[in-house]
Design a protein around this motif. Structure first.
Motif, PDB file in Angstrom:
ATOM      1  N   TRP A  75     -71.389 -27.478  55.412  1.00 12.40           N
ATOM      2  CA  TRP A  75     -72.383 -26.939  55.006  1.00 12.40           C
ATOM      3  C   TRP A  75     -73.587 -27.945  55.340  1.00 12.40           C
ATOM      4  CZ3 TRP A  75     -73.275 -22.601  51.935  1.00 12.40           C
ATOM      5  CH2 TRP A  75     -71.959 -21.804  51.697  1.00 12.40           C
ATOM      6  N   THR A  76     -74.940 -27.337  55.438  1.00 16.24           N
ATOM      7  CA  THR A  76     -75.955 -28.111  55.496  1.00 16.24           C
ATOM      8  C   THR A  76     -76.623 -28.196  54.123  1.00 16.24           C
ATOM      9  OG1 THR A  76     -76.234 -27.390  57.688  1.00 16.24           O
ATOM     10  CG2 THR A  76     -78.198 -28.515  56.277  1.00 16.24           C
ATOM     11  N   VAL A  77     -76.857 -29.261  53.296  1.00 14.98           N
ATOM     12  CA  VAL A  77     -77.544 -29.205  52.193  1.00 14.98           C
ATOM     13  C   VAL A  77     -79.073 -29.306  52.480  1.00 14.98           C
ATOM     14  CG1 VAL A  77     -77.838 -30.542  50.251  1.00 14.98           C
ATOM     15  CG2 VAL A  77     -75.704 -30.571  51.008  1.00 14.98           C
ATOM     16  N   VAL A  78     -79.827 -28.208  51.950  1.00 17.15           N
ATOM     17  CA  VAL A  78     -81.125 -28.259  52.303  1.00 17.15           C
ATOM     18  C   VAL A  78     -82.109 -28.408  51.437  1.00 17.15           C
ATOM     19  CG1 VAL A  78     -80.900 -26.066  54.009  1.00 17.15           C
ATOM     20  CG2 VAL A  78     -81.223 -25.571  51.784  1.00 17.15           C
ATOM     21  N   GLY A  79     -81.414 -28.780  50.030  1.00 20.29           N
ATOM     22  CA  GLY A  79     -82.136 -29.302  48.869  1.00 20.29           C
ATOM     23  C   GLY A  79     -81.318 -29.585  47.650  1.00 20.29           C
ATOM     24  N   GLU A  80     -82.012 -30.580  46.886  1.00 15.78           N
ATOM     25  CA  GLU A  80     -81.256 -30.841  45.602  1.00 15.78           C
ATOM     26  C   GLU A  80     -82.365 -30.631  44.416  1.00 15.78           C
ATOM     27  OE1 GLU A  80     -79.322 -34.604  45.626  1.00 15.78           O
ATOM     28  OE2 GLU A  80     -78.571 -34.148  47.668  1.00 15.78           O
ATOM     29  N   ALA A  81     -81.740 -30.359  43.322  1.00 18.89           N
ATOM     30  CA  ALA A  81     -82.672 -30.176  42.210  1.00 18.89           C
ATOM     31  C   ALA A  81     -81.986 -30.912  41.024  1.00 18.89           C
ATOM     32  CB  ALA A  81     -83.060 -28.573  41.924  1.00 18.89           C
ATOM     33  N   SER A  82     -83.036 -31.414  40.010  1.00 15.89           N
ATOM     34  CA  SER A  82     -82.274 -32.410  38.938  1.00 15.89           C
ATOM     35  C   SER A  82     -82.599 -31.660  37.785  1.00 15.89           C
ATOM     36  CB  SER A  82     -82.898 -33.669  38.848  1.00 15.89           C
ATOM     37  OG  SER A  82     -84.375 -33.462  38.752  1.00 15.89           O
ATOM     38  N   ASN A  83     -83.247 -30.398  37.664  1.00 18.71           N
ATOM     39  CA  ASN A  83     -83.353 -29.376  36.658  1.00 18.71           C
ATOM     40  C   ASN A  83     -83.559 -28.172  36.912  1.00 18.71           C
ATOM     41  OD1 ASN A  83     -86.289 -28.837  36.728  1.00 18.71           O
ATOM     42  ND2 ASN A  83     -86.684 -30.957  36.555  1.00 18.71           N
ATOM     43  N   GLY A  84     -83.529 -27.228  35.849  1.00 19.78           N
ATOM     44  CA  GLY A  84     -83.436 -25.824  36.461  1.00 19.78           C
ATOM     45  C   GLY A  84     -84.630 -25.341  36.575  1.00 19.78           C
ATOM     46  N   ALA A  85     -85.970 -25.811  36.304  1.00 16.53           N
ATOM     47  CA  ALA A  85     -87.181 -25.482  36.910  1.00 16.53           C
ATOM     48  C   ALA A  85     -87.400 -25.758  38.282  1.00 16.53           C
ATOM     49  CB  ALA A  85     -88.225 -26.011  36.032  1.00 16.53           C
ATOM     50  N   PRO A 123     -81.896 -30.289  31.884  1.00 20.72           N
ATOM     51  CA  PRO A 123     -83.177 -30.050  31.330  1.00 20.72           C
ATOM     52  C   PRO A 123     -84.220 -29.085  31.658  1.00 20.72           C
ATOM     53  CG  PRO A 123     -83.171 -32.133  32.428  1.00 20.72           C
ATOM     54  CD  PRO A 123     -81.679 -31.298  32.874  1.00 20.72           C
ATOM     55  N   GLU A 124     -85.336 -28.829  31.113  1.00 23.93           N
ATOM     56  CA  GLU A 124     -86.182 -27.743  31.251  1.00 23.93           C
ATOM     57  C   GLU A 124     -86.072 -26.510  31.294  1.00 23.93           C
ATOM     58  OE1 GLU A 124     -89.449 -28.631  34.172  1.00 23.93           O
ATOM     59  OE2 GLU A 124     -88.765 -30.468  34.150  1.00 23.93           O
ATOM     60  N   LEU A 125     -84.917 -26.034  32.299  1.00 21.98           N
ATOM     61  CA  LEU A 125     -84.468 -24.792  32.172  1.00 21.98           C
ATOM     62  C   LEU A 125     -82.939 -25.024  32.499  1.00 21.98           C
ATOM     63  CD1 LEU A 125     -86.141 -22.367  34.495  1.00 21.98           C
ATOM     64  CD2 LEU A 125     -86.329 -22.453  32.027  1.00 21.98           C
ATOM     65  N   ASP A 126     -82.122 -24.550  31.356  1.00 24.68           N
ATOM     66  CA  ASP A 126     -80.551 -24.585  31.620  1.00 24.68           C
ATOM     67  C   ASP A 126     -80.194 -24.034  32.887  1.00 24.68           C
ATOM     68  OD1 ASP A 126     -80.042 -22.010  30.571  1.00 24.68           O
ATOM     69  OD2 ASP A 126     -79.174 -23.008  28.759  1.00 24.68           O
ATOM     70  N   GLY A 127     -79.106 -23.865  33.361  1.00 28.61           N
ATOM     71  CA  GLY A 127     -78.491 -23.285  34.379  1.00 28.61           C
ATOM     72  C   GLY A 127     -78.561 -21.721  34.220  1.00 28.61           C
ATOM     73  N   LEU A 128     -78.150 -21.302  33.055  1.00 31.14           N
ATOM     74  CA  LEU A 128     -78.365 -19.853  32.749  1.00 31.14           C
ATOM     75  C   LEU A 128     -79.470 -19.242  32.932  1.00 31.14           C
ATOM     76  CD1 LEU A 128     -76.610 -17.310  32.181  1.00 31.14           C
ATOM     77  CD2 LEU A 128     -76.871 -18.076  29.605  1.00 31.14           C
ATOM     78  N   GLU A 129     -80.735 -19.962  32.526  1.00 29.82           N
ATOM     79  CA  GLU A 129     -82.051 -19.684  32.516  1.00 29.82           C
ATOM     80  C   GLU A 129     -82.346 -19.630  34.147  1.00 29.82           C
ATOM     81  OE1 GLU A 129     -83.772 -20.999  28.470  1.00 29.82           O
ATOM     82  OE2 GLU A 129     -83.356 -22.463  29.836  1.00 29.82           O
ATOM     83  N   ALA A 130     -81.950 -20.631  34.550  1.00 25.45           N
ATOM     84  CA  ALA A 130     -82.406 -20.791  36.070  1.00 25.45           C
ATOM     85  C   ALA A 130     -81.693 -19.634  36.931  1.00 25.45           C
ATOM     86  CB  ALA A 130     -82.033 -22.176  36.531  1.00 25.45           C
ATOM     87  N   LEU A 131     -80.569 -19.401  36.741  1.00 29.13           N
ATOM     88  CA  LEU A 131     -79.698 -18.386  37.285  1.00 29.13           C
ATOM     89  C   LEU A 131     -80.383 -17.005  37.315  1.00 29.13           C
ATOM     90  CD1 LEU A 131     -77.247 -16.841  38.573  1.00 29.13           C
ATOM     91  CD2 LEU A 131     -76.403 -16.849  36.525  1.00 29.13           C
ATOM     92  N   ARG A 132     -81.007 -16.755  35.914  1.00 29.80           N
ATOM     93  CA  ARG A 132     -81.538 -15.404  35.497  1.00 29.80           C
ATOM     94  C   ARG A 132     -82.970 -15.396  36.147  1.00 29.80           C
ATOM     95  NH1 ARG A 132     -79.848 -15.494  29.322  1.00 29.80           N
ATOM     96  NH2 ARG A 132     -77.935 -14.276  29.328  1.00 29.80           N
ATOM     97  N   ALA A 133     -83.725 -16.597  36.314  1.00 33.45           N
ATOM     98  CA  ALA A 133     -84.904 -16.497  37.031  1.00 33.45           C
ATOM     99  C   ALA A 133     -84.930 -16.312  38.642  1.00 33.45           C
ATOM    100  CB  ALA A 133     -85.605 -17.957  36.771  1.00 33.45           C
ATOM    101  N   ILE A 134     -83.753 -17.068  39.035  1.00 31.42           N
ATOM    102  CA  ILE A 134     -83.558 -16.891  40.335  1.00 31.42           C
ATOM    103  C   ILE A 134     -83.188 -15.193  40.811  1.00 31.42           C
ATOM    104  CG2 ILE A 134     -82.007 -17.546  42.416  1.00 31.42           C
ATOM    105  CD1 ILE A 134     -82.115 -20.575  41.248  1.00 31.42           C
TER     106      ILE A 134
END
Length: 119
Positions: free
Chosen positions: A26-36, A57-68
């Motif tokens: 796989w190619t890792v195209v990015g990393e994020a340290s919080n949900g937002a 922090p900021e958005l938890d994984g479930l909130e980030a999943l729903r937003a995406i």
């Protein structure tokens, strides 16, 4: 499918996932340290797969999943969390996560997952 976005607030976990993913092709195209940040980076990078920690922090994984998934219904997101978060992980599957991986995981387990997810 071979472009990955890693979302986890723990640097050591991001490093572990990155290492395993790269070894599996796989190619890792990015990393994020919080949900937002994960939501913003998904919109910018449009990866083939996201590994998403549930507790961040900021958005938890479930909130980030729903937003995406709200903006990009085709998004493939794999949730990663500890065993005691199992009920929340079920909520994530209902919200559109394609799978979940339970922490702590062995590198070989994750590598097999990545290798089988390549298209």
């Amino acid at each position: 499918m071979n472009r990955l976005l890693i979302a986890d607030d723990a640097l050591i976990m991001r490093m572990k996932i990155r290492d395993v993913a790269q070894k599996a092709g796989w190619t890792v195209v990015g990393e994020a340290s919080n949900g937002a940040e994960a939501v913003a980076k998904y919109a910018e990078l449009r990866p083939d797969l996201v590994t998403m920690d549930l507790v961040m922090p900021e958005l938890d994984g479930l909130e980030a999943l729903r937003a995406i998934r709200g903006q990009f219904p085709e998004a493939a997101v794999v949730m990663i969390s500890a065993v005691n978060q199992e009920e929340r992980l079920r909520e994530c599957i209902v919200a559109g996560a394609v799978d979940f991986i339970v922490k702590p995981f062995q590198a070989v387990e994750l590598q097999v997952y990545f290798e089988h997810s390549l298209s």
